[in-house]
Write a protein that holds these residues in place. Structure first.
Motif, PDB file in Angstrom:
ATOM      1  N   HIS A 101      -7.246  61.592 -95.119  1.00  0.00           N
ATOM      2  CA  HIS A 101      -8.447  60.786 -95.650  1.00  0.00           C
ATOM      3  C   HIS A 101      -8.965  59.496 -95.172  1.00  0.00           C
ATOM      4  O   HIS A 101      -9.698  58.962 -94.883  1.00  0.00           O
ATOM      5  CB  HIS A 101      -8.675  61.041 -97.216  1.00  0.00           C
ATOM      6  CG  HIS A 101      -9.771  60.589 -97.855  1.00  0.00           C
ATOM      7  ND1 HIS A 101      -9.639  59.279 -98.226  1.00  0.00           N
ATOM      8  CD2 HIS A 101     -11.061  60.903 -98.226  1.00  0.00           C
ATOM      9  CE1 HIS A 101     -11.038  58.833 -98.762  1.00  0.00           C
ATOM     10  NE2 HIS A 101     -11.556  60.011 -98.930  1.00  0.00           N
ATOM     11  N   GLU A 102      -7.649  58.785 -95.044  1.00  0.00           N
ATOM     12  CA  GLU A 102      -7.720  57.224 -94.713  1.00  0.00           C
ATOM     13  C   GLU A 102      -7.935  57.227 -93.527  1.00  0.00           C
ATOM     14  O   GLU A 102      -8.700  56.185 -93.083  1.00  0.00           O
ATOM     15  CB  GLU A 102      -6.023  56.812 -95.240  1.00  0.00           C
ATOM     16  CG  GLU A 102      -5.847  56.599 -96.688  1.00  0.00           C
ATOM     17  CD  GLU A 102      -4.585  56.407 -96.626  1.00  0.00           C
ATOM     18  OE1 GLU A 102      -4.019  55.917 -98.061  1.00  0.00           O
ATOM     19  OE2 GLU A 102      -3.622  56.430 -96.096  1.00  0.00           O
ATOM     20  N   VAL A 103      -7.295  58.041 -92.309  1.00  0.00           N
ATOM     21  CA  VAL A 103      -7.490  57.850 -91.015  1.00  0.00           C
ATOM     22  C   VAL A 103      -9.076  58.241 -90.530  1.00  0.00           C
ATOM     23  O   VAL A 103      -9.628  57.560 -89.663  1.00  0.00           O
ATOM     24  CB  VAL A 103      -6.573  58.897 -90.248  1.00  0.00           C
ATOM     25  CG1 VAL A 103      -6.798  58.895 -88.770  1.00  0.00           C
ATOM     26  CG2 VAL A 103      -5.118  58.346 -90.384  1.00  0.00           C
ATOM     27  N   TYR A 104      -9.549  59.193 -91.278  1.00  0.00           N
ATOM     28  CA  TYR A 104     -10.932  59.617 -91.320  1.00  0.00           C
ATOM     29  C   TYR A 104     -12.124  58.700 -91.591  1.00  0.00           C
ATOM     30  O   TYR A 104     -12.948  58.291 -91.134  1.00  0.00           O
ATOM     31  CB  TYR A 104     -11.391  61.036 -91.772  1.00  0.00           C
ATOM     32  CG  TYR A 104     -12.606  61.572 -91.243  1.00  0.00           C
ATOM     33  CD1 TYR A 104     -12.774  62.186 -89.840  1.00  0.00           C
ATOM     34  CD2 TYR A 104     -13.699  61.592 -92.075  1.00  0.00           C
ATOM     35  CE1 TYR A 104     -14.028  62.703 -89.693  1.00  0.00           C
ATOM     36  CE2 TYR A 104     -14.891  62.042 -91.674  1.00  0.00           C
ATOM     37  CZ  TYR A 104     -14.908  62.589 -90.404  1.00  0.00           C
ATOM     38  OH  TYR A 104     -16.360  63.023 -90.150  1.00  0.00           O
ATOM     39  N   GLU A 105     -11.803  58.217 -92.825  1.00  0.00           N
ATOM     40  CA  GLU A 105     -12.658  57.317 -93.533  1.00  0.00           C
ATOM     41  C   GLU A 105     -12.595  55.769 -93.430  1.00  0.00           C
ATOM     42  O   GLU A 105     -13.477  55.117 -93.514  1.00  0.00           O
ATOM     43  CB  GLU A 105     -12.390  57.630 -95.195  1.00  0.00           C
ATOM     44  CG  GLU A 105     -12.823  59.071 -95.739  1.00  0.00           C
ATOM     45  CD  GLU A 105     -14.363  59.127 -95.874  1.00  0.00           C
ATOM     46  OE1 GLU A 105     -15.026  58.354 -95.819  1.00  0.00           O
ATOM     47  OE2 GLU A 105     -14.626  60.508 -95.658  1.00  0.00           O
ATOM     48  N   ARG A 106     -11.512  55.461 -92.911  1.00  0.00           N
ATOM     49  CA  ARG A 106     -11.090  54.036 -92.573  1.00  0.00           C
ATOM     50  C   ARG A 106     -10.499  53.926 -91.426  1.00  0.00           C
ATOM     51  O   ARG A 106      -9.273  53.207 -91.192  1.00  0.00           O
ATOM     52  CB  ARG A 106     -10.335  53.539 -93.591  1.00  0.00           C
ATOM     53  CG  ARG A 106     -10.987  53.217 -95.031  1.00  0.00           C
ATOM     54  CD  ARG A 106     -12.408  52.297 -94.992  1.00  0.00           C
ATOM     55  NE  ARG A 106     -11.829  50.691 -94.394  1.00  0.00           N
ATOM     56  CZ  ARG A 106     -11.386  50.031 -95.311  1.00  0.00           C
ATOM     57  NH1 ARG A 106     -11.428  50.212 -96.658  1.00  0.00           N
ATOM     58  NH2 ARG A 106     -10.972  48.880 -94.655  1.00  0.00           N
ATOM     59  N   PRO A 107     -10.920  54.184 -90.307  1.00  0.00           N
ATOM     60  CA  PRO A 107     -10.476  54.074 -88.817  1.00  0.00           C
ATOM     61  C   PRO A 107     -10.346  52.865 -88.463  1.00  0.00           C
ATOM     62  O   PRO A 107     -11.169  51.862 -88.860  1.00  0.00           O
ATOM     63  CB  PRO A 107     -11.153  54.939 -87.921  1.00  0.00           C
ATOM     64  CG  PRO A 107     -12.508  55.159 -88.789  1.00  0.00           C
ATOM     65  CD  PRO A 107     -12.264  55.084 -90.138  1.00  0.00           C
ATOM     66  N   ILE A 108      -9.170  52.191 -88.002  1.00  0.00           N
ATOM     67  CA  ILE A 108      -8.787  50.789 -87.932  1.00  0.00           C
ATOM     68  C   ILE A 108      -9.402  50.511 -86.511  1.00  0.00           C
ATOM     69  O   ILE A 108      -9.681  49.241 -86.755  1.00  0.00           O
ATOM     70  CB  ILE A 108      -7.297  50.820 -87.686  1.00  0.00           C
ATOM     71  CG1 ILE A 108      -6.786  49.419 -87.741  1.00  0.00           C
ATOM     72  CG2 ILE A 108      -6.996  51.393 -86.203  1.00  0.00           C
ATOM     73  CD1 ILE A 108      -6.857  48.785 -89.042  1.00  0.00           C
ATOM     74  N   SER A 109     -10.101  51.133 -85.687  1.00  0.00           N
ATOM     75  CA  SER A 109     -10.690  50.797 -84.399  1.00  0.00           C
ATOM     76  C   SER A 109     -11.627  51.681 -84.087  1.00  0.00           C
ATOM     77  O   SER A 109     -12.050  52.686 -84.675  1.00  0.00           O
ATOM     78  CB  SER A 109      -9.946  50.579 -83.277  1.00  0.00           C
ATOM     79  OG  SER A 109      -9.242  52.030 -82.915  1.00  0.00           O
TER      80      SER A 109
END
Length: 355
Positions: free
Chosen positions: A219-227
């Motif tokens: 969820h974090e990687v999909y919803e809040r991708p760092i770049s």
């Protein structure tokens, strides 16, 4: 508490650096997926953990056991690591049971352990069968049971479902994930399949060019991708130019609620790249006028191409019962806060260009 700690790991082939100071921590009992394009170093990472490749720098620790450091290189067979390869790689002259028990020492409980593992992976009735008599899915189950037989501290899975047909792949990967969790195994899966990583893993590490760019829950990687690169690699994106304005961005869809994806601060008027997922857009919900230009049907939903009055094109993901038709006049709203990325002068390559 982290069970596997990889700190500053570097691996080189000749003069070429393949892993560049990789840092990764894996909680005990979790399934972590390393997601990245072909050639980014995923399999090299597994081979280094397994002791099949020497590390040029950094450390690898599993539990209290130091596997690799500048002064320590524990032998592969002494690392307590199980391996499930892309192809099952069963010994053709051994039965299913003999393959499962290959890494087990001769002991009174050996046959019982083999029988339990065969039953656990659904092959209890096939324990005397030859590998040539197995389907692809059955062979991978044997490979999994063989990796679990010595009760490893860590199970490594190197794209074990890649060679299977789509329907079998979907079924087997879910079964394998459930089995690993049921046994409380700590597992590291490498894959280039975004759906596989997001749907199976407890944690996802996104890798590119030998480095871990982001680690977090799916969820974090999909919803809040760092770049922008991570955003485009893990899913569909809608990107547009914008200008920051106190927690909002001015863009082709109007003045939109947004936040800086990397946690940085921006000054009003600064140029940003605005990123939305297609499912964050809401068709016929009030907002900006648009014309439907395309409908890419996928059964349960569709990607709907939309042209704004300015000529700018966006895509929205719409559930199948609510699909508009090409040529329909609709309005486009936003149901999720947009992410904004600082604009840099150098162009950012897309994941498609690295695959």
């Amino acid at each position: 508490m982290s069970w596997v700690v990889i700190d500053g790991l570097s691996v080189a082939y000749g003069g070429t650096t393949v892993l560049d100071r990789v840092h990764l921590e894996i909680p005990r009992g979790s399934l972590t997926a390393v997601l990245g394009p072909s050639g980014c170093g995923k399999t090299t990472l597994l081979r280094a953990i397994a002791g099949l490749l020497p590390a040029a720098g950094g450390t690898i620790r599993v539990g209290e056991k130091l596997l690799s450091s500048p002064t320590v290189q524990r032998a592969p067979e002494k690392r307590g690591v199980g391996w499930v390869p892309q192809d099952a790689s069963l010994f053709p002259h051994l039965t299913v049971g003999e393959n499962i028990g290959f890494g087990l020492k001769r002991s009174p409980g050996r046959s019982g352990r083999i029988a339990d593992l065969a039953a656990m992976v659904g092959l209890g009735e096939l324990i005397d069968r030859a590998p040539s008599q197995l389907s692809g899915g059955q062979a991978q189950r044997v490979a999994l049971a063989r990796s679990l037989a010595p009760r490893p501290d860590l199970v490594l899975l190197d794209e074990p479902f890649a060679a299977l047909d789509p329907q079998l792949r979907s079924t087997l990967r879910r079964e394998v994930a459930d089995l690993l969790r049921g046994q409380s195994n700590t597992s590291l899966l490498v894959t280039h399949d975004q759906e596989e990583a997001l749907s199976l893993a407890d944690y996802v590490a996104v890798m590119r060019d030998g480095r871990i760019l982001q680690w977090g829950t799916p969820h974090e990687v999909y919803e809040r991708p760092i770049s922008r690169w991570v955003a485009a690699f893990v899913g569909d994106t809608v990107e547009m130019d914008g200008w920051w304005s106190g927690g909002r961005v001015q863009c082709a869809l109007g003045l939109v609620e947004a936040e800086m994806a990397d946690g940085s601060e921006s000054v009003d008027g600064a140029p940003v790249c605005v990123m939305l997922r297609p499912e964050w857009l809401n068709v016929t919900a009030g907002g900006t006028d648009a014309t439907v230009t395309a409908v890419s049907y996928a059964g349960h939903d569709a990607l709907v191409g939309l042209e704004l009055p300015t000529g700018f094109a966006v895509r929205a993901r719409v559930a199948a019962p609510d699909l508009p038709r090409r040529g329909d006049q609709v309005t486009v709203g936003i149901r999720h806060r947009a992410l904004a990325y600082p604009v840099v002068s150098a162009s950012v390559p897309t994941p498609a260009a690295t695959r």
